[in-house]
Scaffold this motif. Structure first.
Motif, PDB file in Angstrom:
ATOM      1  N   ARG A  49       0.827  -1.214   0.000  1.00  0.00           N
ATOM      2  CA  ARG A  49       0.000   0.000   0.000  1.00  0.00           C
ATOM      3  C   ARG A  49       0.857   1.257   0.000  1.00  0.00           C
ATOM      4  N   ARG A  50       2.094   1.132   0.433  1.00  0.00           N
ATOM      5  CA  ARG A  50       3.015   2.276   0.443  1.00  0.00           C
ATOM      6  C   ARG A  50       3.474   2.644  -0.967  1.00  0.00           C
ATOM      7  N   TYR A  51       3.253   1.740  -1.906  1.00  0.00           N
ATOM      8  CA  TYR A  51       3.756   1.919  -3.268  1.00  0.00           C
ATOM      9  C   TYR A  51       2.603   2.142  -4.238  1.00  0.00           C
ATOM     10  N   LEU A  52       2.943   2.662  -5.390  1.00  0.00           N
ATOM     11  CA  LEU A  52       1.969   2.963  -6.425  1.00  0.00           C
ATOM     12  C   LEU A  52       2.027   1.890  -7.511  1.00  0.00           C
ATOM     13  N   LEU A  53       0.899   1.272  -7.802  1.00  0.00           N
ATOM     14  CA  LEU A  53       0.802   0.269  -8.861  1.00  0.00           C
ATOM     15  C   LEU A  53       0.845   0.993 -10.204  1.00  0.00           C
ATOM     16  N   ILE A  54       1.752   0.585 -11.082  1.00  0.00           N
ATOM     17  CA  ILE A  54       1.881   1.225 -12.388  1.00  0.00           C
ATOM     18  C   ILE A  54       1.976   0.169 -13.484  1.00  0.00           C
ATOM     19  N   LYS A  55       1.907   0.645 -14.710  1.00  0.00           N
ATOM     20  CA  LYS A  55       2.068  -0.228 -15.868  1.00  0.00           C
ATOM     21  C   LYS A  55       3.558  -0.489 -16.077  1.00  0.00           C
ATOM     22  N   GLY A  56       3.910  -1.687 -16.447  1.00  0.00           N
ATOM     23  CA  GLY A  56       5.319  -2.032 -16.663  1.00  0.00           C
ATOM     24  C   GLY A  56       5.451  -2.908 -17.884  1.00  0.00           C
ATOM     25  N   PRO A  57       6.624  -3.364 -18.159  1.00  0.00           N
ATOM     26  CA  PRO A  57       7.870  -3.239 -17.398  1.00  0.00           C
ATOM     27  C   PRO A  57       8.411  -1.804 -17.410  1.00  0.00           C
ATOM     28  N   THR A  58       9.147  -1.494 -16.366  1.00  0.00           N
ATOM     29  CA  THR A  58       9.600  -0.129 -16.139  1.00  0.00           C
ATOM     30  C   THR A  58      11.092   0.045 -16.406  1.00  0.00           C
ATOM     31  N   ALA A  59      11.465   1.267 -16.747  1.00  0.00           N
ATOM     32  CA  ALA A  59      12.885   1.612 -16.875  1.00  0.00           C
ATOM     33  C   ALA A  59      13.443   1.976 -15.508  1.00  0.00           C
ATOM     34  N   VAL A  60      12.633   2.657 -14.684  1.00  0.00           N
ATOM     35  CA  VAL A  60      13.048   2.995 -13.323  1.00  0.00           C
ATOM     36  C   VAL A  60      12.821   1.766 -12.437  1.00  0.00           C
ATOM     37  N   PRO A  61      13.514   1.663 -11.311  1.00  0.00           N
ATOM     38  CA  PRO A  61      13.308   0.494 -10.449  1.00  0.00           C
ATOM     39  C   PRO A  61      11.856   0.373  -9.985  1.00  0.00           C
ATOM     40  N   TYR A  79      14.039  -3.310 -13.545  1.00  0.00           N
ATOM     41  CA  TYR A  79      14.932  -2.169 -13.703  1.00  0.00           C
ATOM     42  C   TYR A  79      15.456  -2.188 -15.131  1.00  0.00           C
ATOM     43  N   ARG A  80      15.352  -1.048 -15.802  1.00  0.00           N
ATOM     44  CA  ARG A  80      15.752  -0.956 -17.215  1.00  0.00           C
ATOM     45  C   ARG A  80      14.998  -1.968 -18.081  1.00  0.00           C
ATOM     46  N   PRO A  95      15.988  -9.419 -19.967  1.00  0.00           N
ATOM     47  CA  PRO A  95      14.846  -8.648 -20.479  1.00  0.00           C
ATOM     48  C   PRO A  95      13.520  -9.214 -19.974  1.00  0.00           C
ATOM     49  N   PHE A  96      12.647  -8.324 -19.545  1.00  0.00           N
ATOM     50  CA  PHE A  96      11.408  -8.763 -18.919  1.00  0.00           C
ATOM     51  C   PHE A  96      10.553  -9.619 -19.844  1.00  0.00           C
ATOM     52  N   ASP A  97      10.611  -9.379 -21.120  1.00  0.00           N
ATOM     53  CA  ASP A  97       9.816 -10.160 -22.073  1.00  0.00           C
ATOM     54  C   ASP A  97      10.083 -11.661 -21.944  1.00  0.00           C
ATOM     55  N   LEU A  98      11.296 -12.028 -21.574  1.00  0.00           N
ATOM     56  CA  LEU A  98      11.633 -13.443 -21.423  1.00  0.00           C
ATOM     57  C   LEU A  98      10.951 -14.069 -20.211  1.00  0.00           C
ATOM     58  N   ALA A  99      10.538 -13.254 -19.258  1.00  0.00           N
ATOM     59  CA  ALA A  99       9.892 -13.766 -18.046  1.00  0.00           C
ATOM     60  C   ALA A  99       8.510 -14.346 -18.347  1.00  0.00           C
ATOM     61  N   ALA A 100       7.900 -13.944 -19.443  1.00  0.00           N
ATOM     62  CA  ALA A 100       6.544 -14.403 -19.772  1.00  0.00           C
ATOM     63  C   ALA A 100       6.460 -15.910 -19.947  1.00  0.00           C
ATOM     64  N   SER A 101       7.561 -16.551 -20.261  1.00  0.00           N
ATOM     65  CA  SER A 101       7.528 -18.003 -20.439  1.00  0.00           C
ATOM     66  C   SER A 101       7.554 -18.745 -19.098  1.00  0.00           C
ATOM     67  N   ARG A 104       3.649 -15.240 -14.727  1.00  0.00           N
ATOM     68  CA  ARG A 104       2.455 -14.575 -15.253  1.00  0.00           C
ATOM     69  C   ARG A 104       1.959 -13.546 -14.250  1.00  0.00           C
ATOM     70  N   ASN A 105       1.025 -12.726 -14.689  1.00  0.00           N
ATOM     71  CA  ASN A 105       0.370 -11.734 -13.849  1.00  0.00           C
ATOM     72  C   ASN A 105       1.356 -10.785 -13.149  1.00  0.00           C
ATOM     73  N   PRO A 106       2.257 -10.157 -13.891  1.00  0.00           N
ATOM     74  CA  PRO A 106       3.192  -9.229 -13.252  1.00  0.00           C
ATOM     75  C   PRO A 106       2.488  -7.943 -12.795  1.00  0.00           C
ATOM     76  N   ARG A 107       2.816  -7.495 -11.581  1.00  0.00           N
ATOM     77  CA  ARG A 107       2.323  -6.237 -11.041  1.00  0.00           C
ATOM     78  C   ARG A 107       3.531  -5.416 -10.632  1.00  0.00           C
ATOM     79  N   PHE A 108       3.594  -4.193 -11.099  1.00  0.00           N
ATOM     80  CA  PHE A 108       4.743  -3.326 -10.903  1.00  0.00           C
ATOM     81  C   PHE A 108       4.413  -2.193  -9.934  1.00  0.00           C
TER      82      PHE A 108
END
Length: 112
Positions: A49-61, A79-80, A95-101, A104-108
């Motif tokens: 709750r301390r953090y803000l849910l955003i669309k990713g993958p992100t360049a910033v941490p 990151y990056r 690269p985050f795209d490789l994580a899809a294999s 699932r359901n990534p939340r940033f």
């Protein structure tokens, strides 16, 4: 970053949560994940709750919560537009795209 990539997995002493907390603190200076216990899922929700849910993958941490294909929770740092995380095979940063294999359901989440 190099100091993180030599980390070894240990179920009790250095798992994905421990690793993500260390990586997050090194990249942002924020210690918010350090207090989270692995068995305290309700605590994790409270911390997030301390953090803000955003669309990713992100360049910033960003903290990234994921599910394995078998439904187990997993945590890392994006990151990056790459996933920095620890598994039984060791630490990796790819690269985050490789994580899809594998995940699932990534939340940033980023600091508010």
């Amino acid at each position: 970053m190099d100091g993180l990539l030599v980390q070894r997995y240990d179920r009790r002493l250095n798992n994905c949560l421990h690793f993500a907390a260390l990586a997050w603190e090194r990249l942002t200076g924020d210690r918010g994940l350090v207090s989270v216990r692995e068995d305290d899922i309700a605590g994790m929700r409270g911390v997030m709750r301390r953090y803000l849910l955003i669309k990713g993958p992100t360049a910033v941490p960003s903290i990234v919560l994921l599910d394995t294909l078998s439904g187990e929770p997993h945590i890392g740092v994006c990151y990056r537009r790459r996933l920095l995380h620890l598994t039984e095979a060791g630490a990796s940063f790819f690269p985050f795209d490789l994580a899809a294999s594998t995940y699932r359901n990534p939340r940033f989440y980023v600091c508010r």
